[in-house]
Motif scaffolding. Structure first.
Motif, PDB file in Angstrom:
ATOM      1  N   UNK A  26      40.583  43.383  63.878  1.00  0.00           N
ATOM      2  CA  UNK A  26      40.331  44.083  62.610  1.00  0.00           C
ATOM      3  C   UNK A  26      41.628  44.209  61.806  1.00  0.00           C
ATOM      4  N   UNK A  27      42.742  44.521  62.496  1.00  0.00           N
ATOM      5  CA  UNK A  27      44.038  44.650  61.809  1.00  0.00           C
ATOM      6  C   UNK A  27      44.442  43.327  61.174  1.00  0.00           C
ATOM      7  N   UNK A  28      44.251  42.220  61.915  1.00  0.00           N
ATOM      8  CA  UNK A  28      44.605  40.901  61.374  1.00  0.00           C
ATOM      9  C   UNK A  28      43.693  40.533  60.209  1.00  0.00           C
ATOM     10  N   UNK A  37      35.827  40.025  64.551  1.00  0.00           N
ATOM     11  CA  UNK A  37      35.537  40.946  63.440  1.00  0.00           C
ATOM     12  C   UNK A  37      35.399  40.165  62.134  1.00  0.00           C
ATOM     13  N   UNK A  38      34.336  40.494  61.388  1.00  0.00           N
ATOM     14  CA  UNK A  38      34.142  39.908  60.047  1.00  0.00           C
ATOM     15  C   UNK A  38      34.115  41.057  59.046  1.00  0.00           C
ATOM     16  N   UNK A  39      34.949  40.955  57.997  1.00  0.00           N
ATOM     17  CA  UNK A  39      34.994  42.009  56.973  1.00  0.00           C
ATOM     18  C   UNK A  39      34.559  41.409  55.636  1.00  0.00           C
ATOM     19  N   UNK A  40      33.595  42.072  54.993  1.00  0.00           N
ATOM     20  CA  UNK A  40      33.151  41.658  53.663  1.00  0.00           C
ATOM     21  C   UNK A  40      33.631  42.692  52.652  1.00  0.00           C
ATOM     22  N   UNK A  41      34.360  42.223  51.639  1.00  0.00           N
ATOM     23  CA  UNK A  41      34.823  43.115  50.558  1.00  0.00           C
ATOM     24  C   UNK A  41      33.741  43.083  49.482  1.00  0.00           C
ATOM     25  N   UNK A  42      32.941  44.126  49.417  1.00  0.00           N
ATOM     26  CA  UNK A  42      31.715  44.120  48.596  1.00  0.00           C
ATOM     27  C   UNK A  42      31.972  43.892  47.099  1.00  0.00           C
ATOM     28  N   UNK A  43      33.014  44.502  46.480  1.00  0.00           N
ATOM     29  CA  UNK A  43      33.189  44.295  45.032  1.00  0.00           C
ATOM     30  C   UNK A  43      33.479  42.842  44.653  1.00  0.00           C
ATOM     31  N   UNK A  44      34.198  42.098  45.524  1.00  0.00           N
ATOM     32  CA  UNK A  44      34.572  40.717  45.168  1.00  0.00           C
ATOM     33  C   UNK A  44      33.765  39.673  45.918  1.00  0.00           C
ATOM     34  N   UNK A  45      33.111  40.096  47.010  1.00  0.00           N
ATOM     35  CA  UNK A  45      32.366  39.119  47.819  1.00  0.00           C
ATOM     36  C   UNK A  45      33.257  38.329  48.758  1.00  0.00           C
ATOM     37  N   UNK A  68      44.601  39.569  56.234  1.00  0.00           N
ATOM     38  CA  UNK A  68      44.097  38.388  55.525  1.00  0.00           C
ATOM     39  C   UNK A  68      43.402  38.814  54.231  1.00  0.00           C
ATOM     40  N   UNK A  69      42.583  39.883  54.310  1.00  0.00           N
ATOM     41  CA  UNK A  69      41.868  40.365  53.121  1.00  0.00           C
ATOM     42  C   UNK A  69      42.858  40.827  52.053  1.00  0.00           C
ATOM     43  N   UNK A  70      43.881  41.572  52.447  1.00  0.00           N
ATOM     44  CA  UNK A  70      44.891  42.030  51.480  1.00  0.00           C
ATOM     45  C   UNK A  70      45.562  40.842  50.787  1.00  0.00           C
ATOM     46  N   UNK A  71      45.897  39.812  51.574  1.00  0.00           N
ATOM     47  CA  UNK A  71      46.560  38.631  51.009  1.00  0.00           C
ATOM     48  C   UNK A  71      45.644  37.940  50.004  1.00  0.00           C
ATOM     49  N   UNK A  72      44.353  37.852  50.330  1.00  0.00           N
ATOM     50  CA  UNK A  72      43.410  37.174  49.413  1.00  0.00           C
ATOM     51  C   UNK A  72      43.224  37.985  48.127  1.00  0.00           C
ATOM     52  N   UNK A  73      43.202  39.314  48.263  1.00  0.00           N
ATOM     53  CA  UNK A  73      43.083  40.158  47.066  1.00  0.00           C
ATOM     54  C   UNK A  73      44.351  40.067  46.210  1.00  0.00           C
ATOM     55  N   UNK A  74      45.501  39.968  46.880  1.00  0.00           N
ATOM     56  CA  UNK A  74      46.769  39.819  46.144  1.00  0.00           C
ATOM     57  C   UNK A  74      46.784  38.493  45.385  1.00  0.00           C
ATOM     58  N   UNK A  84      40.845  35.558  67.039  1.00  0.00           N
ATOM     59  CA  UNK A  84      41.817  34.972  67.959  1.00  0.00           C
ATOM     60  C   UNK A  84      42.715  35.982  68.664  1.00  0.00           C
ATOM     61  N   UNK A  85      42.573  37.274  68.301  1.00  0.00           N
ATOM     62  CA  UNK A  85      43.342  38.303  69.007  1.00  0.00           C
ATOM     63  C   UNK A  85      42.536  38.777  70.222  1.00  0.00           C
ATOM     64  N   UNK A  86      43.175  39.603  71.066  1.00  0.00           N
ATOM     65  CA  UNK A  86      42.512  39.993  72.322  1.00  0.00           C
ATOM     66  C   UNK A  86      41.474  41.093  72.159  1.00  0.00           C
TER      67      UNK A  86
END
Length: 368
Positions: A282-284, A259-267, A288-294, A274-276
């Protein structure tokens, strides 16, 4: 006992006094009692996530208390060891006492550095992303060398690791990787590793054996906790699924579970393969996205506070050089700390660099 030795033991005792004060041993013992009581409840594992937090925090608190108490005991015993060795004129016992003094000094200095970690997010676990930058296949190879260096460092300390994503380069090495380091203060400790790392060596990928300079970037973010309120609107996300790939671009599974997630407002783009299952990936990736935004929010707050003098500005530039040819040297460009054994450093022996950088950062903050 030689006056110099007595003076050093007195200094070490004073340093340990300040560590004990900052650690607040009575409060730590109270916390251990409370956590032990929680850990003994029969319904603890009804909520596995909460139970994991309690048992993990208890183990680390017990480890912290044990470490400080053990250092104090050894420091109190040392004058007696010197006395006995001198009374008996035993050169072997004196050498043992000397070796223990050197070890104690290193361990107390290392623990003192932990007390300098007082930032809001410093006690958190860490999320580390490594990216190949300029330098083609050598940069991808260097990024993989750095990833191994941090994994070996964590292993040396007994810290848990979760690798969320590894994007392999076609010829060798990796384009990027993201992993979590599960240990208290992992973020505060590793945040000084953030920036551009530079490698100079004879390229193993150049058939003419020329010297090559390549670069890799390291990002460190604090792992998000439930109290952080990092709100993400689903409308701001683009979610793509694809097949996981291994080294050399080989497909490692037959379903589109990565899964690849793009956060459109910040890019900001994050991925996890690596999960099954797609759901787990998606949960992992969301973690990661939350940590980067924090971390982005923390940097913006820091920038506002440092509007006149940004103490963090040099971190984004080159911060460490690893030279394998024409001589052997690893040097931190901020602290001037250097080591003539790159093999040991790339095998995870980086505590000296981390400690020097934490002290340097503290000085920069105090100066500003």
């Amino acid at each position: 006992m030689h006056p110099d030795v007595a003076a050093e033991l007195k200094d070490l005792s004073a340093t340990l006094d300040s560590i004990e004060a900052v650690t607040d041993l009575p409060a730590l013992r109270t916390e251990i009692d409370e956590l032990s009581e929680q850990a003994g409840r029969p319904d603890l594992w009804n909520d596995p996530e909460a139970a994991q937090k309690v048992t993990s925090r208890l183990a680390h608190a017990q480890g912290d208390l044990r470490r400080v108490e053990e250092l104090r005991r050894r420091l109190d015993d040392l004058p007696v060891l010197y006395e006995l060795a001198e009374e008996e004129g035993d050169a072997g016992s004196l050498a043992d006492a000397e070796a223990d003094r050197v070890r104690l000094r290193d361990e107390i200095e290392s623990l003192e550095v932990r007390t300098l970690l007082s930032g809001e997010y410093d006690p958190r676990e860490a999320l580390v992303t490594i990216r190949a930058e300029a330098g083609g296949v050598d940069a991808a190879d260097f990024a993989e060398m750095l990833m191994r260096m941090y994994l070996r460092w964590a292993e040396r300390h007994g810290y848990g690791i979760d690798v969320y994503d590894t994007s392999y380069a076609e010829e060798a090495g990796i384009k990027s990787a993201t992993f979590a380091v599960h240990a208290p203060f992992a973020y505060g400790t590793l945040s000084v590793e953030q920036g551009t790392h530079r490698l100079v060596r004879i390229s193993p990928f150049d058939n003419q054996g020329r010297r090559q300079t390549s670069f890799a970037g390291v990002e460190v973010a604090p792992v998000v906790e439930s109290s952080d309120h990092v709100d993400i609107d689903e409308k701001d996300l683009r979610v793509d699924v694809y097949r996981s790939s291994g080294p050399g671009g080989q497909g490692v599974n037959t379903t589109d579970s990565a899964v690849r997630i793009t956060h459109l407002p910040t890019g900001i783009v994050v991925s996890c393969q690596n999960e099954r299952s797609q759901l787990q990936n998606k949960a992992s990736a969301m973690l990661v996205l939350q940590a980067k935004l924090l971390e982005r929010r923390r940097q913006e707050e820091q920038a506002r506070m440092d509007a006149l003098k940004d103490t963090g500005s040099s971190w984004g530039n080159q911060m460490r050089s690893y030279v394998l040819h024409p001589y052997q040297m690893v040097k931190d460009l901020r602290t001037e700390h250097e080591v003539g054994n790159p093999t040991a450093v790339l095998d995870g022996d980086i505590d000296g660099f981390i400690e020097a950088a934490i002290r340097w950062r503290r000085q920069q903050t105090a100066a500003s």
